[in-house]
Design an enzyme around this catalytic site. Structure first.
Site, PDB file in Angstrom:
ATOM      1  N   CYS A  62       0.834  -1.099   0.032  1.00 23.58           N
ATOM      2  CA  CYS A  62      -0.004  -0.149  -0.003  1.00 23.58           C
ATOM      3  C   CYS A  62       1.149   1.157  -0.086  1.00 23.58           C
ATOM      4  O   CYS A  62       1.656   1.342   0.910  1.00 23.58           O
ATOM      5  CB  CYS A  62      -0.754  -0.083   1.221  1.00 23.58           C
ATOM      6  N   CYS A  70       0.104   4.805   6.895  1.00 23.62           N
ATOM      7  CA  CYS A  70      -0.603   4.666   8.230  1.00 23.62           C
ATOM      8  C   CYS A  70       0.544   3.901   9.254  1.00 23.62           C
ATOM      9  O   CYS A  70       0.934   3.034   8.973  1.00 23.62           O
ATOM     10  CB  CYS A  70      -1.935   3.798   7.965  1.00 23.62           C
ATOM     11  N   CYS A 106       0.139   0.140  10.388  1.00 28.36           N
ATOM     12  CA  CYS A 106      -0.142  -0.705   9.439  1.00 28.36           C
ATOM     13  C   CYS A 106       1.121  -1.508   8.783  1.00 28.36           C
ATOM     14  O   CYS A 106       1.871  -0.993   8.051  1.00 28.36           O
ATOM     15  CB  CYS A 106      -0.914  -0.259   8.263  1.00 28.36           C
ATOM     16  N   CYS A 119     -16.425  -9.240   5.517  1.00 25.24           N
ATOM     17  CA  CYS A 119     -15.966  -8.306   5.028  1.00 25.24           C
ATOM     18  C   CYS A 119     -14.675  -8.490   4.183  1.00 25.24           C
ATOM     19  O   CYS A 119     -13.802  -9.205   4.583  1.00 25.24           O
ATOM     20  CB  CYS A 119     -15.480  -7.136   6.240  1.00 25.24           C
ATOM     21  N   CYS A 163     -19.350  -6.469   3.037  1.00 23.21           N
ATOM     22  CA  CYS A 163     -18.955  -5.326   3.332  1.00 23.21           C
ATOM     23  C   CYS A 163     -17.735  -5.275   3.013  1.00 23.21           C
ATOM     24  O   CYS A 163     -16.904  -6.339   2.445  1.00 23.21           O
ATOM     25  CB  CYS A 163     -18.666  -5.329   4.941  1.00 23.21           C
ATOM     26  N   CYS A 213     -19.616   1.799   8.164  1.00 20.08           N
ATOM     27  CA  CYS A 213     -18.786   1.081   9.215  1.00 20.08           C
ATOM     28  C   CYS A 213     -17.652   2.175   9.529  1.00 20.08           C
ATOM     29  O   CYS A 213     -16.817   2.112   8.636  1.00 20.08           O
ATOM     30  CB  CYS A 213     -18.486  -0.312   8.799  1.00 20.08           C
ATOM     31  N   ARG A 219     -18.340  -2.779  17.537  1.00 21.37           N
ATOM     32  CA  ARG A 219     -17.718  -4.076  17.149  1.00 21.37           C
ATOM     33  C   ARG A 219     -16.315  -4.146  18.033  1.00 21.37           C
ATOM     34  O   ARG A 219     -15.328  -3.216  17.706  1.00 21.37           O
ATOM     35  CB  ARG A 219     -17.309  -4.210  15.683  1.00 21.37           C
TER      36      ARG A 219
HETATM   37  S1  SF4 Z   1      -4.414   0.876   6.803  1.00 25.26           S
HETATM   38 FE1  SF4 Z   1      -2.774  -0.059   5.717  1.00 25.26          FE
HETATM   39  S2  SF4 Z   1      -3.601  -0.790   3.849  1.00 25.26           S
HETATM   40 FE2  SF4 Z   1      -5.014   0.607   4.651  1.00 25.26          FE
HETATM   41  S3  SF4 Z   1      -4.491   2.712   3.772  1.00 25.26           S
HETATM   42 FE3  SF4 Z   1      -3.146   2.530   5.505  1.00 25.26          FE
HETATM   43  S4  SF4 Z   1      -1.319   1.642   4.899  1.00 25.26           S
HETATM   44 FE4  SF4 Z   1      -2.957   1.143   3.425  1.00 25.26          FE
END
Ligand code: SF4
Length: 352
Positions: free
Chosen positions: A76, A80, A83, A120, A152, A212, A284
């Site tokens: 990705c 974040c 993540c 989901c 979802c 959600c 949740r």
């Molecule tokens: S949470 Fe992870 S997968 Fe989702 S947008 Fe952020 S970096 Fe990408």
């Protein structure tokens, strides 16, 4: 100090008085002060109040079991900080391309056989692109919806047109978490803005897909940031139908790898406040459940949580497996919630 306590009690009592007067009323006009007063209530009183609201608006002892499958993992472009799927961090997550249709349907059938009523599908995308992968996801949505599961997706940002296509394919809910409070957001994510999140939520609501949206605690935020996030969710023009409350699972290789695990009391405070503010939402109990004892989870259910994610993985992080959860349901006398229950209650049925 005495004056502060008296002042807090006065605030809290006035909120409770206003709530008792209008127990049947769903409010979208909570003030930040009201949210803070509820959030800061001593924990036993907060738990009691949330349980009362839960009894009034939800079927006590009923918990929806959901399964979350990563249909496209890793790589990705977003940053974040929590993540392991962000391409820029060096984690043990193995990236894979979009799964094949048959594999997804097989996983959905297994989830259904094990008691899940919501399935989901998550893809590690910044946003949906109008390409063959999106077309493939639309087919997956149709296939999962035909199994009579609430379907979802969580696919990143989307436009209103893309949301409408998902709706036409039979999508029931779209997950797009606020993650944290607006003021803390750029400490965690710099590749998009808080308002981008809110726009996506608006596009989903405009397409008449249920939203959600919740967040994660344990990112290094303060209580004020948690209150900000709850206030934003509770003052959306329509409350999310579903509010996931996640505890950070710190993953090696991410910037938050050394964060301390949050205590169960912090989870209870979030869950209970969400329950009081958004009485009709499914709250949740999401990531971090793997680390919790049955006793701790029972307290979360008392505080108003009425959904869990089952299956050994939650996207990429560990989660209790189906059998462990079955034992917990038996021990606590919990009943699984059927699919599409909210629609059956209102008489509005989605046509997959
Ligand atoms: S949470 Fe992870 S997968 Fe989702 S947008 Fe952020 S970096 Fe990408």
């Amino acid at each position: 100090m005495k004056a502060t306590v008296a002042c807090f009690e006065q605030n809290y009592n006035s909120v409770i008085f206003a709530q008792n007067k209008s127990m049947a009323e769903i409010r979208n006009n909570w003030t930040r002060e009201e949210v803070a007063a509820i959030f800061n209530t001593p924990v036993m009183a907060l738990l009691y109040r949330a349980a009362q609201v839960h009894h009034a608006y939800q079927t006590t002892g009923e918990v929806q079991v959901c399964t979350l499958l990563s249909v496209k993992t890793g790589g990705c472009p977003e940053d974040c900080a929590y993540c392991p799927q962000a391409a820029r961090y060096h984690t043990d997550v193995e990236a894979h391309k979009l799964l094949e249709y048959d594999e997804v349907i097989t996983k959905a059938l297994i989830a259904k056989e094990n008691g899940s009523t919501r399935f989901c599908m998550g893809a590690a995308w910044r946003n949906i692109r109008d390409n063959k992968d999106f077309d493939a996801v639309l087919e997956m949505v149709k296939g999962v919806a035909s199994l009579d599961l609430e379907v979802c997706c969580t696919l990143g940002m989307l436009t209103e047109e893309q949301a409408k296509k998902l709706k036409e394919a039979g999508l029931y809910a779209y997950n797009h978490n606020l993650d944290t409070g607006e003021n803390f957001y750029e400490e965690i994510i710099t590749t998009r803005k808080y308002e981008d999140r809110l726009h996506t939520i608006e596009h989903v609501q405009n397409a008449e897909i249920s939203v959600c949206s919740g967040g994660i605690i344990g990112l290094g935020e303060t209580d004020n940031d948690r209150i900000d996030m709850l206030h934003t969710l509770a003052t959306l023009k329509q409350h999310p139908e579903s509010v996931p409350v996640n505890a950070l699972v710190a993953v090696k290789g991410t910037p938050l790898e050394n964060m301390q695990r949050v205590s169960v009391w912090e989870m209870i405070r979030m869950i209970a406040t969400a329950r009081i503010l958004m009485p009709k939402a499914m709250v949740r109990l999401s990531a971090g459940r793997n680390e919790m004892s049955i006793e701790e989870q029972a307290l979360c259910f008392m505080a108003g949580a009425n959904s869990i994610f089952a299956g050994e993985k939650l996207l990429t992080t560990p989660n209790p497996d189906f059998d462990e959860d079955k034992k917990m349901f038996e021990l606590l006398g919990l009943k699984p919630r059927e699919a599409y229950k909210a629609d059956k209650l209102t008489g509005v049925l989605i046509e997959p």
